[in-house]
Design a protein around this motif. Structure first.
Motif, short mmCIF file in Angstrom:
data_model
loop_
_atom_site.label_atom_id
_atom_site.label_comp_id
_atom_site.label_asym_id
_atom_site.label_seq_id
_atom_site.Cartn_x
_atom_site.Cartn_y
_atom_site.Cartn_z
N LYS A 1 10.57 10.98 15.06
CA LYS A 1 9.22 11.55 15.17
C LYS A 1 9.33 13.06 14.97
N GLU A 2 8.29 13.65 14.42
CA GLU A 2 8.30 15.12 14.41
C GLU A 2 6.89 15.67 14.49
N PHE A 3 6.79 16.85 15.08
CA PHE A 3 5.50 17.52 15.09
C PHE A 3 5.71 19.04 15.15
N ILE A 4 4.64 19.77 14.84
CA ILE A 4 4.73 21.23 14.82
C ILE A 4 3.96 21.77 16.02
N TYR A 5 4.52 22.73 16.69
CA TYR A 5 3.78 23.37 17.79
C TYR A 5 3.84 24.90 17.65
N THR A 6 2.68 25.55 17.78
CA THR A 6 2.66 27.02 17.68
C THR A 6 2.60 27.62 19.09
N VAL A 7 3.56 28.47 19.37
CA VAL A 7 3.68 29.05 20.71
C VAL A 7 2.48 29.95 21.02
N ASP B 1 2.03 31.19 24.43
CA ASP B 1 2.34 32.07 25.55
C ASP B 1 2.66 33.46 25.01
N PRO B 2 1.98 34.50 25.52
CA PRO B 2 2.19 35.85 24.97
C PRO B 2 3.64 36.33 25.09
N LEU B 3 4.37 35.80 26.02
CA LEU B 3 5.75 36.25 26.18
C LEU B 3 6.73 35.41 25.36
N GLY B 4 6.22 34.41 24.63
CA GLY B 4 7.10 33.54 23.87
C GLY B 4 7.83 32.60 24.82
N ILE B 5 8.94 31.97 24.29
CA ILE B 5 9.69 31.07 25.17
C ILE B 5 10.62 31.92 26.03
N HIS B 6 10.11 32.41 27.16
CA HIS B 6 10.95 33.21 28.05
C HIS B 6 11.65 32.28 29.03
N ALA B 7 12.43 32.88 29.95
CA ALA B 7 13.35 32.08 30.77
C ALA B 7 12.68 30.91 31.50
N ARG B 8 11.56 31.18 32.16
CA ARG B 8 11.00 30.13 33.02
C ARG B 8 10.53 28.90 32.23
N PRO B 9 9.67 29.09 31.20
CA PRO B 9 9.29 27.89 30.45
C PRO B 9 10.47 27.26 29.72
N LEU C 1 14.63 21.59 18.41
CA LEU C 1 13.57 22.52 18.04
C LEU C 1 14.06 23.29 16.83
N GLU C 2 13.17 23.47 15.83
CA GLU C 2 13.58 24.19 14.63
C GLU C 2 12.69 25.39 14.42
N LEU C 3 13.30 26.52 14.14
CA LEU C 3 12.53 27.74 13.86
C LEU C 3 13.28 28.54 12.82
N ASP C 4 12.65 28.85 11.72
CA ASP C 4 13.25 29.67 10.65
C ASP C 4 14.63 29.16 10.25
N GLY C 5 14.75 27.83 10.09
CA GLY C 5 16.03 27.29 9.65
C GLY C 5 17.07 27.16 10.75
N LYS C 6 16.80 27.77 11.95
CA LYS C 6 17.73 27.61 13.08
C LYS C 6 17.28 26.38 13.85
N SER C 7 18.25 25.60 14.33
CA SER C 7 17.90 24.42 15.10
C SER C 7 18.56 24.50 16.47
N ALA C 8 17.84 24.06 17.50
CA ALA C 8 18.39 24.12 18.85
C ALA C 8 18.18 22.80 19.57
N ASP C 9 19.19 22.37 20.29
CA ASP C 9 19.09 21.17 21.11
C ASP C 9 18.19 21.51 22.30
N HIS D 1 4.82 31.95 16.75
CA HIS D 1 5.84 31.22 15.99
C HIS D 1 5.57 29.72 16.01
N SER D 2 5.81 29.08 14.87
CA SER D 2 5.62 27.63 14.82
C SER D 2 6.97 26.92 14.91
N LEU D 3 7.08 26.05 15.90
CA LEU D 3 8.32 25.30 16.09
C LEU D 3 8.14 23.91 15.52
N LYS D 4 9.21 23.39 14.86
CA LYS D 4 9.17 22.00 14.45
C LYS D 4 9.99 21.22 15.47
N ILE D 5 9.42 20.20 16.05
CA ILE D 5 10.13 19.42 17.05
C ILE D 5 10.51 18.07 16.46
#
Lengths: 85, 542
Positions: free
Chosen positions: A2-8, A10-18, A35-43, A59-63
């Motif tokens: 499955k995949e979907f796109i999500y646009t962040v 939160d004004p602080l972006g993905i900071h520590a707590r979330p 999670l994929e962003l600008d060609g970088k992928s993260a578990d 930023h738009s993340l591909k999940i």
């Protein structure tokens, strides 16, 4: 798979707590989640990787989700992202 | 007497002995190990202990500084369980036959570098978190316990840098103030110090000065100064200040949680003024019912370029959410030529008090006004925000504002960005607005009387001009009549009216204002409780 796109939003972006909450949410599923962003992928189950993406507001993340419980994981993550990020 | 100057993180005065706190140096030696499975097991055991320690700290933080601030320890636990971090350590132990301490140190360096290299000040600061968790594991592995503060006397704690866990770990009854050489205003330690109400100063290099250890010191969190071995006279001056501070706090304790109601049962809204988001803990600490005047200027004054929509939105949202449903009245940009804001490029003016300022500047520079309005409308979704406009002199201006607000609202709506239209009111601070207040009241939801400007414009007395002090009567009958007239116009039109200038905190006028029918008073956070005391002693039926 499955995949979907999500646009962040939160004004602080993905900071520590979330990031921590996201890792916890993702770790509740058997499926591989990335999670994929600008060609970088993260578990999504690894906090350093998630924070290392440096996703900011707008930023738009591909999940990508694949595994036995992918359907369930996708719904849960969508809900989580809408609520927290 | 030695004087050091740093940046204050939290105001307040502390007097006591200085304790220079040095972490015992962790001397990590590289050794070659033979049994890599046994070494990795040693690491996993240390890691489990570290997690148990963090869970305890998290509990302590939860009780002392609340859920949001305790969340950092949750992150620390997740970091210690991170698969990439563990893989890195495992591979160093097993493929390079490194001892666990050394492997953890190297892993910490690598992951810190990742954060330091990110182009984001917040993420760069997270390098400290990686160091914090790794040091904890190394300390357990090398059997070093964190140094404790010895002795019974509370101290001014001087350190090079404090990690969040160290800040929480200290017994608060033993700490008078924090003074560190490193650290930023955004660091968790700074936030924690503010929440714990402990004076804290950063950017002061006393740490290297071993001479200071054990000497008498004064921390002045209002000025950012630290004094070592103060002279007798200065010391007694500061002791008097400290006593005043303590007395105020006692008064505060007694009146916290009490209603703002007169003896005969009239309820008053008692709010606090805020000049900077850093005042937010003070607003909460002093138990104000809401924020009656949030001066948005600081966002513009602390910036080198015009602050963007997202930056402002984040600030307004934070304040609205922190106040959790309580009223937050935000005043739109009130700036003029007297404030040197380079990027606005304002021309020098002969008489800035009567010049291009407040709403006038917003009309001339609509792009700046619209950006602020967008941020305000968006933030209104997250709490009980009201917006008020400064320097109004005519009905026509209200109509202009309304047109701009509806333009901004329809833009947001077509972009499908969530927003809400907040309650809107105006500042009454010009004699003109008082004279037409009957008409203005029919067009807005509330009035807030700014007595500082209203006095200066009514009396034609420049507040900055010392020569005029003899002519200035803060209780001038003319100004009080202006206030009375404004209150009447508001109530005739069925809207509420408050006072947010210095006069609002003048307890010799509180009764007079209440008799006029003023519905709200907004004062500086430190004055909330003395005004509350006055309100509760007043009887309007007599």
């Amino acid at each position: 798979m499955k995949e979907f796109i999500y646009t962040v939003k939160d004004p602080l972006g993905i900071h520590a707590r979330p990031a921590g909450m996201l890792v916890k949410a993702a770790s509740g599923f058997k499926a591989d989640i990335s999670l994929e962003l600008d060609g970088k992928s993260a578990d999504a189950k690894r906090i350093f990787a998630v924070m290392g993406l440096g996703a900011k507001c707008g930023h738009s993340l591909k999940i990508n989700i694949s595994g036995a419980d992918e359907e369930e994981a996708m719904h849960a993550l969508k809900e989580f992202l809408e609520k927290n990020l | 007497m030695l004087i050091y100057q740093g940046k204050s993180v939290f105001g307040g005065i502390a007097i006591g002995k200085i304790k220079i706190w040095k972490k015992e140096p962790v001397n990590v030696k590289r050794t070659h190990i033979k049994d890599c499975d046994a070494e990795y097991l040693r690491f996993t055991e240390a890691k489990a202990k570290a997690i148990a320690q963090l869970k305890k700290l998290q509990k302590k933080a939860l009780e002392e500084v609340g859920k949001d601030n305790a969340a950092i320890f949750d992150i620390h636990i997740l970091m210690l369980e991170d698969a990439d971090y563990l893989d890195a350590i495992k591979s160093m132990i097993c493929t390079q036959s490194l001892n666990a301490e050394y492997a953890v140190m190297l892993a910490a360096q690598n992951f810190s570098k990742m954060f330091s290299a990110m182009n984001d000040a917040y993420m760069q600061a997270r390098a400290t978190d990686v160091k914090d968790i790794s040091d904890r594991v190394i300390n357990i592995l090398s059997d070093i316990s964190q140094s404790k503060i010895s002795g019974d006397e509370p101290v001014i704690l001087v350190a090079d840098e404090l990690t969040p866990s160290q800040t929480v770990q200290f017994d608060k009854s033993r700490i008078l103030a924090f003074v560190t050489s490193k650290g930023s205003l955004n660091s968790h330690t700074a936030i924690l110090a503010r929440t714990m109400n402990i004076p804290a100063i950063i950017g002061v290099d006393i740490y290297e000065n071993n001479y200071a250890d054990g000497k008498m010191g004064i921390v002045d969190g209002y000025t950012g100064n630290v004094y070592i071995e103060p002279e007798e006279e200065f010391l007694s001056q500061m002791k008097t200040k400290l006593d005043e501070q303590l007395k105020k706090r006692e008064l505060l304790q007694l009146l916290k949680g009490k209603e703002d109601i007169t003896l005969d049962g009239k309820k008053i809204k008692l709010y606090a003024n805020m000049g900077n988001i850093k005042d937010l803990p003070l607003v909460l600490f002093n138990d104000a019912e809401g924020i009656g005047l949030f001066r948005s200027e600081f966002i513009y004054l602390e910036s080198d370029t015009a602050p963007g929509e997202e930056e402002q939105f984040a600030i307004y949202k934070t304040v609205a959410e922190t106040m959790a449903g309580k009223k937050v009245i935000i005043r739109t940009l009130d700036i003029g030529a007297d404030k040197k804001v380079e990027y606005l490029g304002l021309k020098e003016e002969e008489n800035p008090a009567l010049g291009l300022r407040g709403i006038r500047l917003c009309f001339k520079r609509q792009e700046i006004f619209k950006t602020q309005l967008r941020a305000l409308l968006r933030a209104s979704v997250y709490g009980n925000i009201s917006v008020m406009y400064p320097m109004i002199i005519s009905l026509d201006e209200i109509h202009k504002i309304k047109a701009i607000v509806s333009e901004v609202a329809s833009e947001l709506s077509s972009q499908k960005i969530p927003f809400a239209i907040p309650e809107q009111g105006i500042m009454i601070e010009t004699p003109a607005s008082v004279m037409v207040s009957d008409k203005l009241a029919k067009e807005v939801s509330f009035f807030s009387i700014g007595t500082n400007d209203l006095s200066q414009y009514t009396l034609a007395i420049d507040r900055q001009n010392e020569q005029l002090d003899d002519f200035f009567d803060p209780h001038s009958e003319a100004v009080l009549k202006m206030i009375e007239m404004t209150v009447k116009s508001a109530h005739d039109a069925g809207i509420w009216v408050g006072i947010c200038g210095e006069l609002a905190a003048d307890t010799s006028l509180t009764e007079k204002f209440l008799r006029m029918g003023v519905d709200e008073l907004s004062v500086s956070p430190s004055m909330v409780l003395s005004v509350r005391k006055k309100i509760r002693e007043t009887n309007l039926s007599k």
